[in-house]
Scaffold this motif. Sequence first.
Motif, PDB file in Angstrom:
ATOM      1  N   ILE A   1      39.814   8.628  86.192  1.00  9.87           N
ATOM      2  CA  ILE A   1      38.982   9.614  85.519  1.00  9.87           C
ATOM      3  C   ILE A   1      39.753  10.923  85.402  1.00  9.87           C
ATOM      4  N   SER A   2      39.524  11.622  84.309  1.00 11.70           N
ATOM      5  CA  SER A   2      40.133  12.944  84.152  1.00 11.70           C
ATOM      6  C   SER A   2      39.339  13.958  84.959  1.00 11.70           C
ATOM      7  N   ILE A   3      40.026  14.878  85.595  1.00 11.17           N
ATOM      8  CA  ILE A   3      39.361  15.861  86.433  1.00 11.17           C
ATOM      9  C   ILE A   3      40.115  17.177  86.363  1.00 11.17           C
ATOM     10  N   THR A   4      39.362  18.280  86.372  1.00 11.70           N
ATOM     11  CA  THR A   4      39.987  19.597  86.470  1.00 11.70           C
ATOM     12  C   THR A   4      39.857  20.085  87.902  1.00 11.70           C
ATOM     13  N   ASN A   5      40.788  20.888  88.324  1.00 14.88           N
ATOM     14  CA  ASN A   5      40.840  21.260  89.739  1.00 14.88           C
ATOM     15  C   ASN A   5      39.786  22.284  90.144  1.00 14.88           C
TER      16      ASN A   5
ATOM     17  N   GLN B   1      39.169   0.839 103.598  1.00 14.72           N
ATOM     18  CA  GLN B   1      39.621   2.209 103.341  1.00 14.72           C
ATOM     19  C   GLN B   1      39.600   2.433 101.829  1.00 14.72           C
ATOM     20  N   LEU B   2      39.205   3.619 101.416  1.00 16.84           N
ATOM     21  CA  LEU B   2      39.254   3.994 100.001  1.00 16.84           C
ATOM     22  C   LEU B   2      40.429   4.949  99.801  1.00 16.84           C
ATOM     23  N   LEU B   3      41.353   4.563  98.937  1.00 18.74           N
ATOM     24  CA  LEU B   3      42.523   5.388  98.636  1.00 18.74           C
ATOM     25  C   LEU B   3      42.321   6.074  97.292  1.00 18.74           C
ATOM     26  N   ILE B   4      42.508   7.391  97.290  1.00 16.32           N
ATOM     27  CA  ILE B   4      42.352   8.180  96.066  1.00 16.32           C
ATOM     28  C   ILE B   4      43.662   8.906  95.792  1.00 16.32           C
ATOM     29  N   GLU B   5      44.157   8.777  94.577  1.00 12.01           N
ATOM     30  CA  GLU B   5      45.401   9.431  94.167  1.00 12.01           C
ATOM     31  C   GLU B   5      45.164  10.189  92.862  1.00 12.01           C
ATOM     32  N   GLU B   6      45.816  11.339  92.743  1.00 15.53           N
ATOM     33  CA  GLU B   6      45.743  12.091  91.493  1.00 15.53           C
ATOM     34  C   GLU B   6      47.124  12.187  90.879  1.00 15.53           C
ATOM     35  N   ILE B   7      47.191  11.833  89.593  1.00 17.82           N
ATOM     36  CA  ILE B   7      48.416  12.006  88.811  1.00 17.82           C
ATOM     37  C   ILE B   7      48.245  13.255  87.953  1.00 17.82           C
TER      38      ILE B   7
ATOM     39  N   PRO C   1      28.534  10.644 100.860  1.00 20.00           N
ATOM     40  CA  PRO C   1      29.358  10.776  99.660  1.00 20.00           C
ATOM     41  C   PRO C   1      30.622  11.582  99.941  1.00 20.00           C
ATOM     42  N   ILE C   2      31.726  11.122  99.388  1.00 15.10           N
ATOM     43  CA  ILE C   2      33.011  11.793  99.550  1.00 15.10           C
ATOM     44  C   ILE C   2      33.128  12.890  98.498  1.00 15.10           C
ATOM     45  N   THR C   3      33.399  14.103  98.929  1.00 15.42           N
ATOM     46  CA  THR C   3      33.583  15.216  98.002  1.00 15.42           C
ATOM     47  C   THR C   3      35.073  15.472  97.803  1.00 15.42           C
ATOM     48  N   ILE C   4      35.497  15.479  96.544  1.00 18.00           N
ATOM     49  CA  ILE C   4      36.884  15.781  96.181  1.00 18.00           C
ATOM     50  C   ILE C   4      36.904  17.155  95.520  1.00 18.00           C
ATOM     51  N   ASP C   5      37.566  18.118  96.154  1.00 17.12           N
ATOM     52  CA  ASP C   5      37.658  19.459  95.582  1.00 17.12           C
ATOM     53  C   ASP C   5      38.974  20.105  95.976  1.00 17.12           C
ATOM     54  N   HIS C   6      39.189  21.286  95.463  1.00 14.80           N
ATOM     55  CA  HIS C   6      40.404  22.062  95.737  1.00 14.80           C
ATOM     56  C   HIS C   6      41.669  21.240  95.493  1.00 14.80           C
ATOM     57  N   LEU C   7      41.692  20.518  94.381  1.00 14.67           N
ATOM     58  CA  LEU C   7      42.881  19.753  94.027  1.00 14.67           C
ATOM     59  C   LEU C   7      44.004  20.701  93.597  1.00 14.67           C
TER      60      LEU C   7
ATOM     61  N   SER D   1      44.464  13.071  86.574  1.00  8.43           N
ATOM     62  CA  SER D   1      43.711  11.824  86.551  1.00  8.43           C
ATOM     63  C   SER D   1      43.580  11.277  87.965  1.00  8.43           C
ATOM     64  N   LEU D   2      42.338  11.003  88.391  1.00  8.96           N
ATOM     65  CA  LEU D   2      42.089  10.405  89.704  1.00  8.96           C
ATOM     66  C   LEU D   2      42.036   8.893  89.559  1.00  8.96           C
ATOM     67  N   ASN D   3      42.706   8.204  90.480  1.00  7.93           N
ATOM     68  CA  ASN D   3      42.741   6.756  90.471  1.00  7.93           C
ATOM     69  C   ASN D   3      42.310   6.245  91.844  1.00  7.93           C
ATOM     70  N   PHE D   4      41.658   5.055  91.845  1.00  4.41           N
ATOM     71  CA  PHE D   4      41.016   4.572  93.058  1.00  4.41           C
ATOM     72  C   PHE D   4      41.462   3.148  93.372  1.00  4.41           C
TER      73      PHE D   4
END
Length: 497
Positions: free
Chosen positions: A157-161, A180-186, A208-214, A219-222
Amino acid sequence: MSKKINVLEIGEEEWENMYDFSKVNFERSSSLTLEKDYQVIFFNQKIDEQDLLTLRPSFPFYGTFILKDYEDYYKQFGDLLTKDQIQFIDHDQLKDLIPELHIRYVYGQNASKFDVSMIRAHKSFRGKIELKGNEYVLLDGFFGRDFKQLLYWQYGISITNDHPIDLWLEYVKDENVQLQLLIEEIEAGSVDHIVYEKTFSEQEMDQPITIDHLPASGSLNFSLNAKGEGHLEIGTLHIRRSRYDTGIMLPGGKRYANKKRQEFFYFYHGGDLKPPLNIYFSGYRTLEGFEGYHMMRSFGAPFLLFSDPRLEGGAFYLGDDEFEGQILKIIDHYRSLLHFEWNEIIVSGLSMGAFGALYYGCQIHPHAIILGKPLVNLGTMADNETIFRPESFPTSLDLLLSVEGGVAKDDARSLNQRIWEKVEQADLNGVKMPVAYMRNDDYDGKAFSMLVSQFSDQDVLIFGKGIEGRHNDETAAIVNWFVQQYEALLADDFNRR
């Protein structure tokens, strides 16, 4: 880009020179006139009780704050404040809150989901893989002694920081299996530059897992790692814009998840705190979130919204005893908070929401149950998918498989009985039941006639409005009649003219 929210300080202190309000529309006033719709209001002065009562219909629920400097003064007004979800805040909390106002109180609801069609198993897994409809991917076998990649989602998914998100994964597993859930951002503009990488344990996935302050937009990949041996079912990955702890979907929105990680959402608004409590079950929604907020708020009375984010657009509010019992507990909690009787409740819904309204309404003896396009024979609805209405609503088959464990004729008959068992056990004497239905409904064509027959031996005032067309025709006419029945009940039975 979301439009800026409106923030108001009622007080003399010049906060615009003390805090950074560049990401919101900030105003300061010492008068008590609210000239627009504000998402956040801060009280930085005393006002008397009469002014408080006059202003309170315009207060943003869950977005009204009083400085703790005035806490002793305002506490004399008792539970008026707690029923309005007004919060006291000190200056240190204020410093942390103001930079996040645009995130916590952003306009609108925003969510998406990755269903099981997006899942791809890693080529190293040699166990059994099969689909359980569109609800789960089932995996059986040995996953390894150490964590290794088991599967991944085909797209990211596309994401802004500057826009945090919440993640929630549905899964069921044996105790011997660990995940385990692995999350990577390109990074945006790159094909392989990973700027963020983090692995989350099962304990961290309990909420719920919160993803912030990237570090950057991208793009986030799971992907999912596993170890151990046994049975594993992986369902939908839900992706929602985060408001942190201010609420899910809306400020004040709440969620419940049972031990199987199945969720529903609910939202309470106190209105004018006078009867009745209007309960609305959202209809089928492929985009997650609450339905009917503005309609219910326009009535002025307290209201409670429910929403079901499972399957493609909802699983008709059916679940295990824990899941369904919690919905009833929440209804009772807000009824008790308002000091209302059971007959000071109106339950309502459209289509899938009509099933929820009837199913739970039969268990609480409300004043009225308002139904639009009711779907009650859910097994028949799934049967119609094969010949009468082919490939029009495949989620009906997912629902049948999820609730009954199969899709045979006997399973369909059993699913039909879920609602009729509640109807047969219900005591709805004196309850009013306005029903708007489609005369040529291709989902459940016998719903209205069967309701009339089932309630024939009770003193239920059931009356209907039939409109020509199939289930998804003439929605505007159904909604118009639905709203008219609400307005008539509120005016005639609760003196809300």
